[in-house]
Design a protein around this motif. Structure first.
Motif, mmCIF file in Angstrom:
data_model
loop_
_atom_site.group_PDB
_atom_site.id
_atom_site.type_symbol
_atom_site.label_atom_id
_atom_site.label_comp_id
_atom_site.label_asym_id
_atom_site.label_seq_id
_atom_site.Cartn_x
_atom_site.Cartn_y
_atom_site.Cartn_z
ATOM 1 N N THR A 118 33.651 22.687 5.166
ATOM 2 C CA THR A 118 32.731 23.638 5.789
ATOM 3 C C THR A 118 31.313 23.071 5.769
ATOM 4 N N SER A 119 30.458 23.629 6.596
ATOM 5 C CA SER A 119 29.046 23.254 6.568
ATOM 6 C C SER A 119 28.363 23.999 5.433
ATOM 7 N N GLY A 120 27.303 23.409 4.902
ATOM 8 C CA GLY A 120 26.556 24.042 3.827
ATOM 9 C C GLY A 120 26.794 23.338 2.507
ATOM 10 N N TYR A 121 26.135 23.823 1.491
ATOM 11 C CA TYR A 121 26.232 23.236 0.159
ATOM 12 C C TYR A 121 27.565 23.571 -0.484
ATOM 13 N N GLY A 122 28.182 22.575 -1.100
ATOM 14 C CA GLY A 122 29.399 22.747 -1.890
ATOM 15 C C GLY A 122 29.183 22.106 -3.244
ATOM 16 N N GLY A 123 29.074 22.893 -4.285
ATOM 17 C CA GLY A 123 28.710 22.404 -5.606
ATOM 18 C C GLY A 123 29.763 21.558 -6.294
ATOM 19 N N ALA A 124 29.419 21.112 -7.484
ATOM 20 C CA ALA A 124 30.290 20.258 -8.291
ATOM 21 C C ALA A 124 31.556 20.989 -8.691
ATOM 22 N N LYS B 98 20.923 14.637 -16.736
ATOM 23 C CA LYS B 98 21.405 15.804 -17.491
ATOM 24 C C LYS B 98 22.603 16.445 -16.792
ATOM 25 N N THR B 99 23.193 17.437 -17.443
ATOM 26 C CA THR B 99 24.330 18.170 -16.891
ATOM 27 C C THR B 99 23.858 19.194 -15.865
ATOM 28 N N MET B 100 24.570 19.272 -14.766
ATOM 29 C CA MET B 100 24.262 20.247 -13.720
ATOM 30 C C MET B 100 24.477 21.665 -14.249
ATOM 31 N N ALA B 101 23.570 22.560 -13.899
ATOM 32 C CA ALA B 101 23.685 23.963 -14.308
ATOM 33 C C ALA B 101 24.803 24.666 -13.536
ATOM 34 N N ASP B 102 25.362 25.715 -14.132
ATOM 35 C CA ASP B 102 26.434 26.486 -13.486
ATOM 36 C C ASP B 102 25.990 27.054 -12.132
ATOM 37 N N ALA B 103 24.705 27.266 -11.957
ATOM 38 C CA ALA B 103 24.209 27.799 -10.681
ATOM 39 C C ALA B 103 24.553 26.867 -9.520
ATOM 40 N N ALA C 182 0.807 -1.217 0.000
ATOM 41 C CA ALA C 182 0.000 0.000 0.000
ATOM 42 C C ALA C 182 0.844 1.273 0.000
ATOM 43 N N HIS C 183 2.129 1.143 0.253
ATOM 44 C CA HIS C 183 3.013 2.314 0.342
ATOM 45 C C HIS C 183 3.369 2.838 -1.053
ATOM 46 N N ALA C 184 3.141 4.119 -1.259
ATOM 47 C CA ALA C 184 3.537 4.759 -2.516
ATOM 48 C C ALA C 184 5.052 4.932 -2.520
ATOM 49 N N GLU C 185 5.633 4.844 -3.681
ATOM 50 C CA GLU C 185 7.075 5.015 -3.805
ATOM 51 C C GLU C 185 7.465 6.465 -3.552
ATOM 52 N N MET C 186 8.539 6.647 -2.810
ATOM 53 C CA MET C 186 9.032 7.994 -2.564
ATOM 54 C C MET C 186 9.568 8.580 -3.859
ATOM 55 N N LYS C 187 9.340 9.886 -4.059
ATOM 56 C CA LYS C 187 9.803 10.570 -5.267
ATOM 57 C C LYS C 187 10.536 11.849 -4.883
ATOM 58 N N LEU C 188 11.530 12.182 -5.686
ATOM 59 C CA LEU C 188 12.294 13.415 -5.508
ATOM 60 C C LEU C 188 12.307 14.141 -6.848
ATOM 61 N N THR C 189 11.935 15.428 -6.826
ATOM 62 C CA THR C 189 11.955 16.245 -8.033
ATOM 63 C C THR C 189 12.687 17.552 -7.729
ATOM 64 N N SER C 190 13.035 18.273 -8.801
ATOM 65 C CA SER C 190 13.739 19.543 -8.647
ATOM 66 C C SER C 190 13.586 20.369 -9.918
ATOM 67 N N LYS C 191 13.343 21.654 -9.750
ATOM 68 C CA LYS C 191 13.343 22.539 -10.924
ATOM 69 C C LYS C 191 14.779 22.881 -11.321
ATOM 70 N N ASP C 192 15.739 22.603 -10.440
ATOM 71 C CA ASP C 192 17.142 22.956 -10.686
ATOM 72 C C ASP C 192 17.995 21.798 -11.190
ATOM 73 N N LEU C 193 17.535 20.564 -10.998
ATOM 74 C CA LEU C 193 18.292 19.375 -11.388
ATOM 75 C C LEU C 193 17.410 18.495 -12.267
ATOM 76 N N ALA C 194 17.915 18.095 -13.430
ATOM 77 C CA ALA C 194 17.184 17.194 -14.317
ATOM 78 C C ALA C 194 17.938 15.867 -14.373
ATOM 79 N N ALA C 195 17.297 14.799 -13.930
ATOM 80 C CA ALA C 195 17.930 13.484 -13.872
ATOM 81 C C ALA C 195 18.593 13.121 -15.201
#
Length: 181
Positions: free
Chosen positions: A121-127, A34-39, A19-32
């Motif tokens: 450091t703490s926080g996001y560190g990009g590619a 595809k290449t990561m944006a410079d942002a 009965a459990h629905a599959e967990m999903k992850l989406t993003s307007k900034d990341l396209a599965a």
């Protein structure tokens, strides 16, 4: 019959039910796939991105979820152990997203803690893979956890956060993107 038995055993180990629905992850900034944006690329170590943490939106968490964690990891980094780009834990169970730039703007869900990246450091560190390497994979994963809090400070390294996260995971969903230079 063996395949069905194995699937049922796997589902019971991870707390999944029919009965459990599959967990999903989406993003307007990341396209599965595809290449990561410079942002979302790091600004330093020879990279000149904007280092903005991406939006992540999740749904379908299983019953019993008490908190969430988000981790971003590069398994292709030439370190022998990959590279941790982001860890956020103690995200409240009623949260379902992290907004674009939330790491830099300190606008994470109330109570969320960012651990240390392999940048130190703490926080996001990009590619920021080495120049000339084949494009690296960057895995952004949200985990539904069986505990309210992980007892770690914001100085905890990604591997330690990962240990606690995986020990308490009910379900997870991922987006994988690439980046090379």
């Amino acid at each position: 019959m063996r395949l069905i038995t194995a699937a049922l055993m796997t589902a019971s180990v991870f707390g999944a039910t029919a009965a459990h629905a599959e967990m999903k992850l989406t993003s307007k900034d990341l396209a599965a796939g595809k290449t990561m944006a410079d942002a979302q690329v790091f600004n330093g170590f020879g990279c000149s991105g904007k280092n903005i943490s991406p939006e992540l939106v999740w749904s379908g968490a299983p019953e019993g979820t008490k908190s969430f964690a988000v981790m971003a990891y590069d398994p292709d980094a030439p370190t022998g152990s990959g590279w941790w780009h982001w860890s956020v834990f103690n995200i409240p169970a009623d949260a379902s997203k992290i907004a674009t730039g939330a790491s830099g703007d300190k606008k994470l869900p109330a109570g969320a803690v960012e651990g240390h990246t392999d940048f130190g450091t703490s926080g996001y560190g990009g590619a920021c893979p080495p120049t000339g390497d084949k494009p690296h994979r960057y895995q952004f994963t949200v985990y539904a956890l069986s505990v309210d809090k992980i007892p770690l400070p914001d100085t905890a390294p990604g591997a330690m956060v990962g240990f606690y996260v995986r020990a308490n995971t009910l379900d997870k969903a991922s987006i994988e993107v690439t980046y090379g230079r």
